[in-house]
Design a protein around this motif. Sequence first.
Motif, PDB file in Angstrom:
ATOM      1  N   ALA A 201     -10.323 -37.381  41.014  1.00 34.51           N
ATOM      2  CA  ALA A 201     -10.856 -36.429  40.025  1.00 34.51           C
ATOM      3  C   ALA A 201      -9.833 -35.634  39.313  1.00 34.51           C
ATOM      4  N   GLN A 202      -8.839 -35.200  40.193  1.00 35.99           N
ATOM      5  CA  GLN A 202      -7.666 -34.458  39.432  1.00 35.99           C
ATOM      6  C   GLN A 202      -6.921 -35.368  38.382  1.00 35.99           C
ATOM      7  N   MET A 204      -8.060 -38.297  36.653  1.00 38.38           N
ATOM      8  CA  MET A 204      -9.052 -38.646  35.855  1.00 38.38           C
ATOM      9  C   MET A 204      -9.170 -37.529  34.722  1.00 38.38           C
ATOM     10  N   GLY A 205      -9.425 -36.462  35.262  1.00 34.15           N
ATOM     11  CA  GLY A 205      -9.473 -35.221  34.327  1.00 34.15           C
ATOM     12  C   GLY A 205      -8.281 -35.031  33.610  1.00 34.15           C
ATOM     13  N   ALA A 206      -7.057 -35.049  34.138  1.00 35.32           N
ATOM     14  CA  ALA A 206      -5.696 -34.957  33.398  1.00 35.32           C
ATOM     15  C   ALA A 206      -5.612 -35.883  32.128  1.00 35.32           C
ATOM     16  N   ASN A 207      -6.177 -37.189  32.559  1.00 33.88           N
ATOM     17  CA  ASN A 207      -6.166 -38.305  31.658  1.00 33.88           C
ATOM     18  C   ASN A 207      -7.083 -38.144  30.469  1.00 33.88           C
ATOM     19  N   ARG A 208      -8.258 -37.766  30.682  1.00 32.82           N
ATOM     20  CA  ARG A 208      -9.272 -37.595  29.804  1.00 32.82           C
ATOM     21  C   ARG A 208      -8.826 -36.498  28.816  1.00 32.82           C
ATOM     22  N   ASN A 209      -8.018 -35.362  29.214  1.00 33.29           N
ATOM     23  CA  ASN A 209      -7.845 -34.252  28.407  1.00 33.29           C
ATOM     24  C   ASN A 209      -6.566 -34.615  27.257  1.00 33.29           C
ATOM     25  N   THR A 210      -7.001 -35.027  26.208  1.00 36.59           N
ATOM     26  CA  THR A 210      -6.015 -35.499  25.460  1.00 36.59           C
ATOM     27  C   THR A 210      -5.692 -33.996  24.539  1.00 36.59           C
ATOM     28  N   GLN A 211      -6.044 -32.847  24.765  1.00 31.16           N
ATOM     29  CA  GLN A 211      -5.662 -31.714  23.884  1.00 31.16           C
ATOM     30  C   GLN A 211      -4.030 -31.568  24.081  1.00 31.16           C
ATOM     31  N   GLY A 212      -3.603 -31.436  22.964  1.00 31.39           N
ATOM     32  CA  GLY A 212      -1.947 -31.026  22.753  1.00 31.39           C
ATOM     33  C   GLY A 212      -1.214 -32.248  23.080  1.00 31.39           C
ATOM     34  N   LYS A 213      -1.711 -33.310  23.476  1.00 35.20           N
ATOM     35  CA  LYS A 213      -0.923 -34.398  24.015  1.00 35.20           C
ATOM     36  C   LYS A 213      -0.751 -35.232  22.767  1.00 35.20           C
ATOM     37  N   LYS A 214       0.416 -36.014  22.903  1.00 28.63           N
ATOM     38  CA  LYS A 214       0.825 -36.888  21.700  1.00 28.63           C
ATOM     39  C   LYS A 214       0.217 -38.122  22.089  1.00 28.63           C
ATOM     40  N   TYR A 215      -0.447 -38.930  21.046  1.00 26.13           N
ATOM     41  CA  TYR A 215      -1.138 -40.384  21.744  1.00 26.13           C
ATOM     42  C   TYR A 215      -1.117 -41.152  20.700  1.00 26.13           C
ATOM     43  N   THR A 216      -1.623 -42.355  20.991  1.00 24.86           N
ATOM     44  CA  THR A 216      -1.708 -43.529  19.920  1.00 24.86           C
ATOM     45  C   THR A 216      -2.800 -43.744  19.052  1.00 24.86           C
ATOM     46  N   TYR A 217      -2.585 -44.212  18.039  1.00 21.75           N
ATOM     47  CA  TYR A 217      -3.611 -44.528  17.142  1.00 21.75           C
ATOM     48  C   TYR A 217      -3.516 -46.216  17.034  1.00 21.75           C
ATOM     49  N   ALA A 218      -4.763 -46.636  16.547  1.00 21.91           N
ATOM     50  CA  ALA A 218      -4.755 -48.186  16.442  1.00 21.91           C
ATOM     51  C   ALA A 218      -3.721 -48.506  15.299  1.00 21.91           C
ATOM     52  N   LYS A 219      -3.591 -47.855  14.390  1.00 24.14           N
ATOM     53  CA  LYS A 219      -2.798 -48.036  13.446  1.00 24.14           C
ATOM     54  C   LYS A 219      -1.147 -48.071  13.875  1.00 24.14           C
ATOM     55  N   ASP A 220      -0.874 -47.231  14.725  1.00 22.77           N
ATOM     56  CA  ASP A 220       0.350 -47.371  15.339  1.00 22.77           C
ATOM     57  C   ASP A 220       0.812 -48.776  15.813  1.00 22.77           C
ATOM     58  N   VAL A 221      -0.278 -49.280  16.595  1.00 19.30           N
ATOM     59  CA  VAL A 221      -0.067 -50.698  17.198  1.00 19.30           C
ATOM     60  C   VAL A 221      -0.249 -51.790  16.268  1.00 19.30           C
TER      61      VAL A 221
END
Length: 249
Positions: A201-202, A204-221
């Motif tokens: 649960a911990q 999964m929760g951290a994984n779902r929380n994208t707030q303030g995180k750098k992440y990837t967009y399809a255009k980057d790929v």
Amino acid sequence: MKTVLITGCSSGFGLETAHHFLNQGWAVTATMRKPDHTLLPASDHLKIVELDITDPNGVSRVVQEAGSINALVNNAGVGWLNPFEGTSEDNVRRIFETNVFGTLAVTRAVLPQMRAEKAGVIVNVTSSVTLKPLPLASVYTASKTAVNAFTECLALELEPFGVRAHLVLPGQAPTTRFGQNAMALMAQAKDTPDDYAAFVAQVMGANRNTQGKKYTYAKDVTEAIWQAVIDPDSPMRIPAGKDSVALCA
Ligand SMILES: NC(=O)c1ccc[n+]([C@@H]2O[C@H](COP(=O)([O-])OP(=O)(O)OC[C@H]3O[C@@H](n4cnc5c(N)ncnc54)[C@H](OP(=O)(O)O)[C@@H]3O)[C@@H](O)[C@H]2O)c1
């Protein structure tokens, strides 16, 4: 006109990459498991072809029908985020069938033509989880790490034939169907021992929380795949997305 064959074009990175190559004036063979539901526009330069990469006969037929291709993008893949103890042997094999054996099968099918023509580029899409371990991702990471190692060796043995092989490593991209597709697959997970419940649960929760995180967009790929294909000097491994780039820094 240059041609590319891309696997897994029903959604996410594959769909975006097919769009990009079409816009750049390439002829595209876009493969997917359910071509009736395609989101790609009709075009004289686009062939939409049904392919499950775990079907060896389908792979041979599709590659043969595609004819001479300049680039192969092995993008199709499935996710799995679950404790190893809650992942049956059948499910381990299921993940490897797509992510590893499917990728190898499509690669094997295009090689005779590329080797004969002494030209071609193969781009294998793996993942930034291979750069930084993530709990619950042991089986998925093992599958993508296998493809990393495979591709790095392959690149060396294809060099004498003028054929290039590259890796694109996307970071976490919450906007594709990857998470939903993984959850659907994980409905088949075997019972996970209760001891894991709080930790799962911990994570999964951290994984779902994208707030303030750098992440990837399809255009980057898409951009990373495009770079690998058109630039003969592009690196063997290309991180895609801010989070993946940060891991490589
Ligand atoms: N999104 C992320 O966070 C992330 C991060 C790192 C790496 N990746 C990798 O990036 C690639 C693309 O993922 P995505 O994010 O674009 O996810 P996605 O939207 O779920 O796309 C995955 C594609 O693979 C196809 N596919 C799955 N199993 C297949 C099979 N046996 N034969 C043929 N096609 C199959 C899916 O087809 P259906 O529609 O028929 O299921 C879909 O078209 C995958 O290799 C994935 O492992 C994703």
